[in-house]
Write a protein that holds these residues in place. Structure first.
Motif, short mmCIF file in Angstrom:
data_model
loop_
_atom_site.label_atom_id
_atom_site.label_comp_id
_atom_site.label_asym_id
_atom_site.label_seq_id
_atom_site.Cartn_x
_atom_site.Cartn_y
_atom_site.Cartn_z
N ASP A 36 0.70 -1.22 0.10
CA ASP A 36 -0.19 0.54 0.02
C ASP A 36 1.18 1.20 0.14
O ASP A 36 0.42 2.33 -0.69
N LYS A 39 2.46 1.54 -3.13
CA LYS A 39 1.52 2.40 -4.41
C LYS A 39 1.10 3.90 -4.20
O LYS A 39 0.87 4.00 -5.39
N GLN A 42 4.30 5.49 -5.83
CA GLN A 42 4.17 5.30 -7.50
C GLN A 42 3.08 5.99 -7.88
O GLN A 42 2.85 6.89 -8.86
N GLU A 113 -6.55 2.02 -6.38
CA GLU A 113 -6.52 1.25 -7.69
C GLU A 113 -6.94 0.73 -8.94
O GLU A 113 -5.93 0.87 -9.72
N HIS A 116 -4.13 3.38 -10.73
CA HIS A 116 -3.33 2.49 -10.32
C HIS A 116 -2.55 1.73 -11.37
O HIS A 116 -1.46 1.54 -11.89
#
Length: 133
Positions: A36, A39, A42, A113, A116
Motif C-alpha cells: 500500500d 502504491k 507511485q 486502485e 494505479h
C-alpha cells in the motif's frame, strides 16, 4: 527564454525517471502494508509527473510557438492541435489530467486502485511525449 524550457524539461525528465524506477518495484513478496505504501508513492510520483508535464508543455507552447494557454486541458488540446502528438496520446494526456484531479480531490480506495492499474500504460505515453519535447 528557452532556458526556462530546458530547466523545466530537465525537471520533468528526472521526475519521469523516478516514476519509472518506482514502477519496477516487485511487490509480490511484500506485506500488504508495504505494498500500500509503495502504491501510494507511485501514485504520488505520477501526480508530480502529470503536473510537471502539462506545465512543461505550457512553456513549450509559449517559447517555441508563441501560444499562451493557462489551464492543463487547454494546454494539452493546443499541443495536439499544433500536431505535436497523436490523437491517442492526446486522449491519454487528458485522461491523466482527470486521473490526477480525481486523486487530488477525492479519495476512494476503489478509484485509487483503478488509477494505479493504469500507471504503466500512462507511463508509456508520458515517455513518448517527453521524447518529443
Amino acid at each position: 527564454m528557452e532556458d526556462r524550457l530546458k530547466y523545466k524539461t530537465k525537471q520533468l525528465k528526472k521526475a519521469v525517471n523516478d516514476l519509472g524506477v518506482s514502477l519496477t518495484i516487485n511487490t509480490n513478496l511484500m506485506a500488504p502494508e508495504v505494498i500500500d505504501t509503495i502504491k501510494s508513492g507511485q501514485v504520488q510520483k505520477f501526480e508530480v509527473v502529470v503536473d510537471l508535464l502539462w506545465k512543461t508543455l505550457k512553456i513549450f507552447l509559449y517559447e517555441i510557438n508563441g501560444i499562451i494557454e493557462n489551464s492543463p486541458k487547454k494546454v494539452i488540446k493546443k499541443y495536439f492541435q499544433i500536431e505535436e502528438c497523436e490523437y491517442s496520446d492526446y486522449e491519454w494526456l487528458i485522461k491523466m489530467i482527470n486521473m490526477r484531479n480525481e486523486l487530488s480531490h477525492i479519495y476512494d480506495s476503489e478509484k485509487f486502485e483503478q488509477i494505479h492499474s493504469l500507471l504503466n500504460e500512462a507511463f508509456t505515453v508520458i515517455k513518448r511525449v517527453v521524447k518529443k519535447i
